[in-house]
Design a protein around this motif. Structure first.
Motif, short mmCIF file in Angstrom:
data_model
loop_
_atom_site.label_atom_id
_atom_site.label_comp_id
_atom_site.label_asym_id
_atom_site.label_seq_id
_atom_site.Cartn_x
_atom_site.Cartn_y
_atom_site.Cartn_z
N ALA A 180 23.37 36.54 12.52
CA ALA A 180 23.95 35.99 13.75
C ALA A 180 24.52 34.59 13.51
CB ALA A 180 22.90 35.95 14.85
N LEU A 181 23.77 33.76 12.79
CA LEU A 181 24.23 32.40 12.51
C LEU A 181 25.45 32.43 11.60
CD1 LEU A 181 23.88 29.38 12.85
CD2 LEU A 181 22.14 29.42 11.05
N ASN A 182 25.43 33.29 10.59
CA ASN A 182 26.60 33.41 9.71
C ASN A 182 27.83 33.85 10.49
OD1 ASN A 182 25.17 32.63 7.48
ND2 ASN A 182 24.84 34.71 6.69
N GLY A 183 27.63 34.72 11.48
CA GLY A 183 28.76 35.17 12.29
C GLY A 183 29.39 34.03 13.07
N LEU A 184 28.56 33.12 13.58
CA LEU A 184 29.08 31.95 14.28
C LEU A 184 29.88 31.06 13.33
CD1 LEU A 184 25.91 30.95 16.36
CD2 LEU A 184 27.95 32.14 17.20
N VAL A 185 29.34 30.85 12.14
CA VAL A 185 30.02 30.00 11.15
C VAL A 185 31.35 30.63 10.74
CG1 VAL A 185 29.86 28.98 8.85
CG2 VAL A 185 27.84 29.04 10.32
N ASP A 186 31.36 31.95 10.56
CA ASP A 186 32.61 32.64 10.21
C ASP A 186 33.69 32.39 11.25
OD1 ASP A 186 31.47 33.70 7.93
OD2 ASP A 186 31.01 35.65 8.83
N LYS A 187 33.33 32.48 12.52
CA LYS A 187 34.32 32.29 13.59
C LYS A 187 34.82 30.85 13.63
CE LYS A 187 32.63 36.04 16.53
NZ LYS A 187 32.00 36.43 17.82
N ILE A 188 33.94 29.91 13.41
CA ILE A 188 34.34 28.50 13.41
C ILE A 188 35.28 28.21 12.24
CG2 ILE A 188 33.47 26.15 13.06
CD1 ILE A 188 30.98 27.04 14.70
N GLU A 189 34.93 28.71 11.07
CA GLU A 189 35.78 28.49 9.90
C GLU A 189 37.13 29.17 10.05
OE1 GLU A 189 33.46 29.78 6.58
OE2 GLU A 189 32.32 27.90 6.45
N THR A 236 14.46 17.42 13.09
CA THR A 236 13.09 17.69 13.51
C THR A 236 12.26 16.40 13.47
OG1 THR A 236 13.27 19.92 12.62
CG2 THR A 236 11.05 19.10 13.07
N SER A 237 11.56 16.14 14.55
CA SER A 237 10.76 14.92 14.66
C SER A 237 9.34 15.15 14.16
CB SER A 237 10.72 14.45 16.12
OG SER A 237 9.88 15.32 16.88
N ASP A 238 8.49 14.15 14.37
CA ASP A 238 7.09 14.26 13.96
C ASP A 238 6.32 15.31 14.77
OD1 ASP A 238 7.33 12.77 16.27
OD2 ASP A 238 5.72 11.38 15.78
N ILE A 239 6.91 15.80 15.84
CA ILE A 239 6.26 16.86 16.62
C ILE A 239 6.29 18.18 15.87
CG2 ILE A 239 6.41 18.18 18.79
CD1 ILE A 239 7.38 15.59 20.11
N ALA A 240 7.21 18.29 14.91
CA ALA A 240 7.27 19.42 13.98
C ALA A 240 7.69 20.74 14.61
CB ALA A 240 5.92 19.59 13.25
N ILE A 241 8.40 20.68 15.73
CA ILE A 241 9.08 21.86 16.26
C ILE A 241 10.52 21.79 15.77
CG2 ILE A 241 9.91 23.03 18.34
CD1 ILE A 241 6.92 23.35 17.88
N PRO A 242 11.01 22.80 15.04
CA PRO A 242 12.34 22.72 14.44
C PRO A 242 13.42 22.34 15.46
CG PRO A 242 11.19 24.63 13.60
CD PRO A 242 10.31 24.06 14.67
N CYS A 243 14.24 21.38 15.07
CA CYS A 243 15.31 20.89 15.95
C CYS A 243 16.53 20.55 15.10
CB CYS A 243 14.83 19.66 16.71
SG CYS A 243 15.95 19.12 18.00
N PHE A 244 17.69 21.00 15.55
CA PHE A 244 18.93 20.77 14.83
C PHE A 244 19.99 20.24 15.79
CE2 PHE A 244 16.66 23.89 12.39
CZ PHE A 244 16.87 23.51 11.08
N ILE A 290 21.01 28.15 15.90
CA ILE A 290 21.98 28.91 16.71
C ILE A 290 22.23 28.20 18.03
CG2 ILE A 290 22.28 31.03 18.05
CD1 ILE A 290 20.98 32.54 15.72
N ARG A 291 21.18 27.70 18.66
CA ARG A 291 21.34 26.98 19.92
C ARG A 291 22.22 25.74 19.73
NH1 ARG A 291 15.60 26.96 23.25
NH2 ARG A 291 15.45 29.22 23.54
N ALA A 292 22.00 25.03 18.64
CA ALA A 292 22.79 23.81 18.39
C ALA A 292 24.27 24.14 18.20
CB ALA A 292 22.24 23.08 17.17
N VAL A 293 24.56 25.15 17.41
CA VAL A 293 25.95 25.50 17.12
C VAL A 293 26.66 26.01 18.37
CG1 VAL A 293 27.45 27.05 15.81
CG2 VAL A 293 25.50 25.95 14.67
#
Length: 369
Positions: free
Chosen positions: A174-183, A195-203, A245-248
């Motif tokens: 799914a993420l690669n598909g988004l990148v393909d469309k952008i490119e 990602t902060s010290d809370i350690a929940i992945p964030c982009f 995916i949410r960030a993109v």
């Protein structure tokens, strides 16, 4: 209105008490439509929430046995903090870390910009879902995301873009598909692990014109770039792939916001502002593969249900010494969806018209503690 091909939809709420236009994004049109409608509904509910109010001063409520939080961190600019004997309206929330009831000012949860409020009004931490638990999950993640973004922004430039990662390194279809469309659209994309010290992945993702693609010989390479030509999006989730995916998709949604030019909280002057050099340099960052711990298999993610994911997020907050996570249910039980406001006083808040721009976490990072 754009040619990327990633779904973004828009809903209008005439006579809204905040902004009229709501937007949503997703991997499919259906996802984006649902996202849009839910955002419009949560703002409508927050404008006139179904909550019981108690009138009085902090000292009076405490004398009656209520636990209160005056939320000085959310005092609006040019407004005084609520004093111990100042009267206001309060709503009851639940600290979901302790289970205790706590009263907080009504003006800190309502989203009605027709009011002259003592508190900063924002959709930050406002979330909806098919259930209360789902709404809480989304609201808590948004607060973690905003906190991480502020901490990232107060860092030095050397650290700011050091976390650039290659989105294809997640090896997610799914993420690669988004990148393909952008490119394919000739746009430049940069993804940063914040990602902060809370350690929940964030982009956070940044989307810019083709001139910013490394090695580009774009015909307009020397032109002045406006601020609105670079858009950003941020996402947090226990699954790193879903956070990315949410960030993109949010960066793509932000691009549509400026292309449409219709959102009622963006002034015409915004479209004339030049791009700051610091933002331009983001596209010079060298992308590295995501760290091994950032990659998670889809099967492992599916094995966790919503309750387990929420508990994982709350435990991460506890581990960093966060004392309270307050939720106030804003929607009535008769509605087929739930809306909550999540307030986490110790986390940083996004830029806004508050008396205090930064909290202790950002100040500590800025001075090197």
């Amino acid at each position: 209105m754009d040619d990327i091909g990633i779904p973004v939809w828009c809903a209008y709420a005439p006579n809204s008490r905040s902004i009229v236009i709501a937007q949503g994004k997703g991997l499919t049109d259906l996802d984006a439509k649902v996202s849009t409608v839910m955002e419009a509904l949560e703002r409508a509910v927050a404008g006139e929430p179904f909550v019981k109010r108690v009138h009085g001063s902090p000292s009076r409520l405490q004398a009656m046995g209520y636990q209160v939080d005056r939320l000085s961190c959310l005092t609006a600019v040019h407004k005084p903090d609520l004093g111990p004997d100042d009267e206001t309206e309060w709503v009851a929330g639940i600290d979901i870390l302790s289970g205790d009831e706590i009263h907080i000012p009504f003006e800190a949860v309502v989203l009605d910009r027709t009011r002259d409020a003592r508190y900063w009004m924002s959709s930050d931490g406002l979330a909806s879902g098919n259930s209360v638990e789902e709404a809480i999950f989304h609201g808590v993640l948004e607060r973690i995301e905003r906190d991480a973004q502020v901490l990232w922004q107060v860092g030095g430039e050397a650290d700011l873009y050091a976390g650039c990662v290659d989105p294809r390194g997640f090896e997610d279809g799914a993420l690669n598909g988004l990148v393909d469309k952008i490119e394919a659209s000739g746009l430049a994309l940069r993804l940063f692990d914040i990602t902060s010290d809370i350690a929940i992945p964030c982009f956070t993702a940044m989307l810019g014109p083709g001139e910013f693609i490394p090695g580009s010989r774009h015909i307009y390479a020397d032109r002045d770039i406006r601020l609105v030509e670079v858009t950003g999006g941020t996402g947090a989730h226990p699954s790193p792939v879903r956070a990315a995916i949410r960030a993109v998709t949010e960066a793509v949604q932000s691009r549509l916001t400026y292309i449409s030019g219709a959102r009622d909280d963006i002034s015409p002057a915004t479209f004339l502002r030049p791009l700051p050099p610091l933002m331009r340099r983001a596209f010079d960052a060298v992308a590295a593969p995501p760290a091994a711990l950032r990659h998670d298999g889809a099967a492992g993610y599916r094995a966790r249900n919503l309750t387990e994911l929420l508990q994982q997020v709350l435990e991460a907050l506890r581990n960093r010494g966060i004392a309270s996570v307050i939720r106030v249910r804003l929607s009535d039980d008769t509605l087929p969806f739930s809306v909550v406001k999540i307030v986490i006083p110790e986390l940083e808040n996004p830029e806004g018209e508050r008396a205090r721009r930064f909290g202790t976490r950002a100040l500590a990072k800025a001075i090197g503690f």
